[in-house]
Motif scaffolding. Structure first.
Motif, PDB file in Angstrom:
ATOM      1  N   TRP A 114      -2.417 -22.803   2.855  1.00  0.00           N
ATOM      2  CA  TRP A 114      -3.069 -21.605   2.696  1.00  0.00           C
ATOM      3  C   TRP A 114      -1.992 -20.406   2.876  1.00  0.00           C
ATOM      4  O   TRP A 114      -1.841 -19.591   1.827  1.00  0.00           O
ATOM      5  CB  TRP A 114      -4.429 -21.216   3.442  1.00  0.00           C
ATOM      6  CG  TRP A 114      -4.794 -19.798   3.542  1.00  0.00           C
ATOM      7  CD1 TRP A 114      -4.523 -18.826   4.338  1.00  0.00           C
ATOM      8  CD2 TRP A 114      -5.213 -19.165   2.449  1.00  0.00           C
ATOM      9  NE1 TRP A 114      -4.962 -17.715   3.807  1.00  0.00           N
ATOM     10  CE2 TRP A 114      -5.364 -17.936   2.671  1.00  0.00           C
ATOM     11  CE3 TRP A 114      -5.472 -19.551   0.835  1.00  0.00           C
ATOM     12  CZ2 TRP A 114      -5.882 -16.783   1.643  1.00  0.00           C
ATOM     13  CZ3 TRP A 114      -6.192 -18.655   0.064  1.00  0.00           C
ATOM     14  CH2 TRP A 114      -6.307 -17.162   0.437  1.00  0.00           C
TER      15      TRP A 114
ATOM     16  N   HIS B 217      -0.591 -17.883  -0.133  1.00  0.00           N
ATOM     17  CA  HIS B 217      -0.665 -16.454  -0.073  1.00  0.00           C
ATOM     18  C   HIS B 217       0.689 -15.815  -0.210  1.00  0.00           C
ATOM     19  O   HIS B 217       0.811 -14.912  -0.942  1.00  0.00           O
ATOM     20  CB  HIS B 217      -1.276 -16.143   1.351  1.00  0.00           C
ATOM     21  CG  HIS B 217      -1.642 -14.746   1.673  1.00  0.00           C
ATOM     22  ND1 HIS B 217      -0.991 -13.665   0.895  1.00  0.00           N
ATOM     23  CD2 HIS B 217      -2.621 -14.346   2.472  1.00  0.00           C
ATOM     24  CE1 HIS B 217      -1.602 -12.535   1.492  1.00  0.00           C
ATOM     25  NE2 HIS B 217      -2.593 -12.817   2.339  1.00  0.00           N
TER      26      HIS B 217
ATOM     27  N   GLU C  36       1.928 -13.263  -3.274  1.00  0.00           N
ATOM     28  CA  GLU C  36       2.446 -11.957  -3.044  1.00  0.00           C
ATOM     29  C   GLU C  36       3.801 -11.752  -3.756  1.00  0.00           C
ATOM     30  O   GLU C  36       4.448 -10.775  -4.178  1.00  0.00           O
ATOM     31  CB  GLU C  36       2.380 -11.676  -1.388  1.00  0.00           C
ATOM     32  CG  GLU C  36       0.992 -11.531  -1.028  1.00  0.00           C
ATOM     33  CD  GLU C  36       0.042 -10.675  -1.588  1.00  0.00           C
ATOM     34  OE1 GLU C  36       0.522  -9.838  -2.264  1.00  0.00           O
ATOM     35  OE2 GLU C  36      -0.909 -10.705  -1.013  1.00  0.00           O
TER      36      GLU C  36
ATOM     37  N   ASN D 297      -5.743  -8.666   5.448  1.00  0.00           N
ATOM     38  CA  ASN D 297      -6.942  -9.184   4.410  1.00  0.00           C
ATOM     39  C   ASN D 297      -8.004  -8.563   4.171  1.00  0.00           C
ATOM     40  O   ASN D 297      -8.632  -8.283   2.998  1.00  0.00           O
ATOM     41  CB  ASN D 297      -7.191 -10.702   4.777  1.00  0.00           C
ATOM     42  CG  ASN D 297      -5.921 -11.667   4.932  1.00  0.00           C
ATOM     43  OD1 ASN D 297      -5.609 -11.979   6.234  1.00  0.00           O
ATOM     44  ND2 ASN D 297      -5.145 -11.875   3.774  1.00  0.00           N
TER      45      ASN D 297
ATOM     46  N   HIS E  12      -7.629 -13.575  -1.119  1.00  0.00           N
ATOM     47  CA  HIS E  12      -7.243 -13.389   0.135  1.00  0.00           C
ATOM     48  C   HIS E  12      -8.077 -12.589   1.052  1.00  0.00           C
ATOM     49  O   HIS E  12      -8.390 -12.777   2.179  1.00  0.00           O
ATOM     50  CB  HIS E  12      -5.846 -12.309  -0.230  1.00  0.00           C
ATOM     51  CG  HIS E  12      -4.617 -12.946  -0.943  1.00  0.00           C
ATOM     52  ND1 HIS E  12      -3.709 -12.192  -1.798  1.00  0.00           N
ATOM     53  CD2 HIS E  12      -4.420 -14.320  -1.295  1.00  0.00           C
ATOM     54  CE1 HIS E  12      -2.917 -12.978  -2.323  1.00  0.00           C
ATOM     55  NE2 HIS E  12      -3.316 -14.206  -2.245  1.00  0.00           N
TER      56      HIS E  12
END
Length: 413
Positions: A219, A223, A227, A272, A309
């Motif tokens: 995960w 993420h 980004e 988040n 997210h």
């Protein structure tokens, strides 16, 4: 004890015979005997030294009819691997319509409440050999990391990847009026600045996560990848029109405080839930008022990623509070500590609000600018309303949700 016999055929040591021998000796008790029949005299002479080298003993060697040789090997007391013997075969995880879903990894191994901080890189279902070097993971507790749907979110991230070079109609961003392009460039630069921080925060935790929680590693890696692509796409959009922009010091100050938070759950709340949650409304505003298809596509695709997210943050914080209600105060404390570092900031930079206003107005005509300014004010109110809704969904009561929303950085992230 009976002696087992195998035919080596034309196999030689170094050419596959050692594999056959290992399979035959596997599971035999210490003292058990294996007779190896080989037509090769040189192989028969090599087998005693091979046996000694792997902890066994060749106890006899003799010719047999047909010109072959028999070497009898007694299994030694040592295991090839310093670990418990592997269990027999077991059914594999279930498949759904032929697909092996990440959530189904746990059909073979439960999520440990607390993982060994010294354990190494042991994949799920594997047995770790003794004697490996000790590691020093710091994120070893399930409840400090977990979200119940983290596996599904990880799989969604894999399925929703996009290409910032080819999936954006870049040609559409050329030829805008200079005043529009300056506004867009400034807004894109502001977003890119914030996306850097949204990359560095999960990246900062990645190397601390115990490998016993591979879903969390996957995960966080997804993420970070998301980004990095956001930094790429918004930087490209800020550059393509040829108009310069500023990386604002007030933004840097706010983001610096975001990186200061080293508690995973505190960071999930600040980034988040609060930060990326607020950016959902900003990206939707940019998509709606984009003067070109490239800006619109970049905002829409980034928004799709940010939804995941934010969902993770809400799910994690809600679980964290439900597991230990005392954590509510610690989470609020994280937001309060950050807010005390931002007392010098009083609101969004005028350069950003002006950029958003021009994007919403689409012109420099007074009536249109007035309409654009109204839409920006409405955006700020929408951000606050939705921020409170997300905080309530994350498990905070109405008073705490309002307090946290009020504390949130005027920089938005």
């Amino acid at each position: 004890m009976s002696t087992r016999r195998i035919e080596a055929g034309e196999l030689e040591l170094g050419g596959g015979l050692e594999v056959l021998l290992a399979a035959a000796l596997e599971g035999m008790p210490a003292g058990g005997r294996l007779e190896v029949i080989t037509p090769s005299r040189s192989t028969a002479l090599e087998l005693p030294s091979w046996a000694r080298g792997v902890g066994h003993e060749a106890v006899s060697e003799r010719p047999v009819p047909g010109g072959s040789f028999a070497v009898e090997i007694e299994r030694g007391p040592f295991d090839r691997v310093l670990a418990e013997a592997l269990r027999g075969g077991r059914p594999g995880p279930p498949l759904r319509d032929g697909a092996f879903h990440t959530a189904d990894l746990r059909a073979l191994a439960d999520v440990l409440p607390e993982a060994d901080a010294a354990a190494g890189f042991t994949p799920l279902g594997a047995t770790a050999e003794r004697g490996a070097p000790a590691f020093r993971w710091t994120l070893n507790q399930r409840d400090a990391l977990w979200a119940d749907d983290v596996a599904e979110l990880t799989e969604q991230a894999s399925a929703a990847q996009w290409d910032a070079s080819r999936d954006i109609p870049w040609e559409a961003a050329r030829g805008l009026p200079d005043f529009i392009e300056r506004a867009v460039s400034q807004v894109m630069t502001f977003i890119a600045q914030n996306e850097y921080a949204a990359l560095y925060v999960p990246a900062g935790f990645l190397a601390d996560v115990n490998p016993a929680y591979p879903e969390m590693l996957m995960w966080l890696a997804s993420h970070v990848h998301d980004e990095a692509r956001h930094v790429e796409v918004f930087t490209k959009r800020s550059l393509i029109g040829g108009q310069p922009s500023y990386a604002l010091a007030s933004t840097e100050l706010s983001l610096h405080t975001l990186l200061d938070e080293r508690d995973f759950s505190g960071a999930a709340l600040l980034l988040n839930v609060l930060g990326e949650g607020t950016f959902l409304d900003l990206l939707r505003f940019v998509e709606h008022h984009a003067p070109d298809a490239a800006t619109r596509a970049a905002a829409a695709l980034a928004h799709r990623d940010e939804v995941r997210h934010v969902h993770f943050g809400i799910s994690h914080v809600r679980r964290h509070i439900a597991t230990d209600p005392d954590q509510t105060a610690a989470l609020i404390g994280a937001a309060e500590r950050r807010a005390t570092k931002l007392t010098e900031t009083s609101g969004l930079s005028p350069l950003l609000t002006e950029g958003l206003t021009v994007m919403a107005a689409g012109s420099l005509q007074p009536a249109e600018l007035a309409r654009g300014a109204t839409e920006v004010r409405e955006l700020m109110q929408t951000m606050e309303d939705n921020r409170i809704k997300r905080l309530r969904a994350a498990g905070f009561d109405g008073r705490d949700a309002q307090h946290l929303s009020d504390l949130h950085t005027p920089n938005l992230m």
